[in-house]
Design a protein around this motif. Structure first.
Motif, PDB file in Angstrom:
ATOM      1  N   UNK A   1       0.809  -1.282   0.052  1.00 53.30           N
ATOM      2  CA  UNK A   1      -0.003   0.071  -0.012  1.00 53.30           C
ATOM      3  C   UNK A   1       0.630   1.094   0.083  1.00 53.30           C
ATOM      4  N   UNK A   2       1.943   1.199   0.590  1.00 48.56           N
ATOM      5  CA  UNK A   2       2.867   2.343   0.627  1.00 48.56           C
ATOM      6  C   UNK A   2       3.344   2.718  -0.884  1.00 48.56           C
ATOM      7  N   UNK A   3       3.623   1.620  -1.622  1.00 45.07           N
ATOM      8  CA  UNK A   3       4.106   1.899  -2.954  1.00 45.07           C
ATOM      9  C   UNK A   3       3.041   2.253  -3.802  1.00 45.07           C
ATOM     10  N   UNK A   4       1.866   1.836  -3.425  1.00 43.51           N
ATOM     11  CA  UNK A   4       0.748   1.870  -4.493  1.00 43.51           C
ATOM     12  C   UNK A   4       0.434   3.489  -4.663  1.00 43.51           C
TER      13      UNK A   4
ATOM     14  N   UNK B   1       7.109  14.436   0.093  1.00 38.73           N
ATOM     15  CA  UNK B   1       7.722  15.037   1.172  1.00 38.73           C
ATOM     16  C   UNK B   1       6.640  15.383   2.418  1.00 38.73           C
ATOM     17  N   UNK B   2       7.288  15.354   3.498  1.00 34.82           N
ATOM     18  CA  UNK B   2       6.485  15.696   4.804  1.00 34.82           C
ATOM     19  C   UNK B   2       5.680  16.850   4.508  1.00 34.82           C
ATOM     20  N   UNK B   3       4.239  16.774   4.949  1.00 33.34           N
ATOM     21  CA  UNK B   3       3.514  18.060   4.728  1.00 33.34           C
ATOM     22  C   UNK B   3       2.030  17.483   4.432  1.00 33.34           C
ATOM     23  N   UNK B   4       1.083  18.264   3.883  1.00 33.39           N
ATOM     24  CA  UNK B   4      -0.229  17.985   3.690  1.00 33.39           C
ATOM     25  C   UNK B   4      -0.475  17.002   2.656  1.00 33.39           C
ATOM     26  N   UNK B   5       0.240  17.084   1.604  1.00 34.28           N
ATOM     27  CA  UNK B   5       0.087  15.877   0.341  1.00 34.28           C
ATOM     28  C   UNK B   5       0.381  14.361   0.882  1.00 34.28           C
TER      29      UNK B   5
ATOM     30  N   UNK C   1      -2.176  11.496   1.315  1.00 37.54           N
ATOM     31  CA  UNK C   1      -2.067  10.321   0.972  1.00 37.54           C
ATOM     32  C   UNK C   1      -2.077   9.143   1.936  1.00 37.54           C
ATOM     33  N   UNK C   2      -1.703   9.109   2.981  1.00 34.42           N
ATOM     34  CA  UNK C   2      -1.641   8.217   3.918  1.00 34.42           C
ATOM     35  C   UNK C   2      -3.055   8.004   4.343  1.00 34.42           C
TER      36      UNK C   2
ATOM     37  N   UNK D   1       4.387  -5.182  14.188  1.00 31.59           N
ATOM     38  CA  UNK D   1       4.832  -4.856  12.855  1.00 31.59           C
ATOM     39  C   UNK D   1       4.076  -4.673  11.788  1.00 31.59           C
ATOM     40  N   UNK D   2       2.840  -4.711  11.891  1.00 32.57           N
ATOM     41  CA  UNK D   2       1.735  -4.598  10.908  1.00 32.57           C
ATOM     42  C   UNK D   2       1.921  -2.902  10.472  1.00 32.57           C
ATOM     43  N   UNK D   3       1.966  -2.840   9.144  1.00 35.49           N
ATOM     44  CA  UNK D   3       2.043  -1.408   8.656  1.00 35.49           C
ATOM     45  C   UNK D   3       1.770  -1.439   7.278  1.00 35.49           C
ATOM     46  N   UNK D   4       1.737  -0.407   6.591  1.00 35.30           N
ATOM     47  CA  UNK D   4       1.211  -0.157   5.315  1.00 35.30           C
ATOM     48  C   UNK D   4       2.202  -0.865   4.108  1.00 35.30           C
TER      49      UNK D   4
END
Length: 249
Positions: free
Chosen positions: A90-93, A100-104, A108-109, A136-139
């Motif tokens: 899901x992270x790569x999707x 970059x860190x921020x609103x975008x 997305x998360x 360690x369940x994560x996206x």
């Protein structure tokens, strides 16, 4: 219930470049001589046992998990491999790691979390994660092909995460709380936990142990989960402190 036995074709290994365990893409040879693309995971014996045990357990309880294999690297060393489903986590999707860190990135998360919340299997996965002490369940270890999900990476279950100093949290529960839907998800997870507690204690743990017994002694894994089952519902409720669905029962 069955776990395959395989060997790696030397020279086919390439780093996946994601996760904590240094996973590699490779080609494995199965017992019948056929070849298959796979994801190879090395680690401590405890981590390999956790991967093997949990892969069979989750499949038996109804979650989609890629075909699992025990890989013999030498006469004294084993690894774990799973069939390479080729579709992204899901992270790569949504290329979250590239933002970059921020609103975008936050948006997305949140989109991904909303997708996870819609999976029919999420309450079951949350309940199972609590039973196996998955820290360690994560996206990055939820695969999605646009239609269906698959659950991977269980090296840090069955006490292995605790040995690595990982925080005692259920990350799926945290994700659902971030969306503000903890009441609905917690009710569903509690319902699933009653079902799997009965099944696990009576049938599946013994079947998983038997399937692995020729190659790996997993008596400690069976005992670990058996010790958690009597308090499974309370453990799940403790992940959602505002909801006490068992009060008065």
């Amino acid at each position: 219930m069955y776990i395959g036995i395989a060997n790696v074709i030397n020279g086919t290994e390439t780093p996946v470049g994601d996760g904590k365990t240094g996973a590699e893409r490779c080609v494995i040879v199965l017992e019948d001589g056929s070849q298959r693309a796979a994801i190879l995971k090395k680690g401590t014996l405890g981590q390999i046992k956790a991967e093997c045990f949990c892969a069979l357990l989750l499949r038996a309880l109804g979650l989609t998990v890629p075909d699992p294999y025990i890989v013999f690297l030498s006469s004294e060393e084993i690894a774990f491999a799973s069939a390479d489903l080729t579709y992204p986590n899901l992270k790569k999707h949504l290329s979250v790691d590239l933002l970059p860190d921020g609103p975008a990135k936050e948006a997305a998360i949140n989109c991904i979390l909303e997708l996870v919340a819609k999976f029919k299997s999420t309450p079951l996965a949350l309940s199972i994660d609590e039973a196996i002490d998955n820290r360690d369940r994560n996206l990055g270890n939820i695969l999605w092909d646009g239609e269906s999900e698959a659950w991977i990476d269980h090296a840090y279950c069955l006490g292995e995460g605790a040995l690595e100093g990982m925080e005692d949290i259920n990350k799926l529960a945290c994700m659902m709380q971030q969306l503000g839907i903890e009441e609905r998800i917690s009710r569903s997870a509690i319902g699933q936990s009653f079902v799997i507690s009965g099944i696990l204690s009576e049938v599946i743990l013994n079947e998983v142990s038997s399937a692995l017994s020729e190659h790996i002694n997993v008596e400690d894994s069976v005992k670990f989960i058996s010790n958690r089952l009597p308090t499974l519902q309370r453990r799940i409720l403790d992940r959602f402190p505002k909801n006490d669905l068992l009060a008065g029962l």
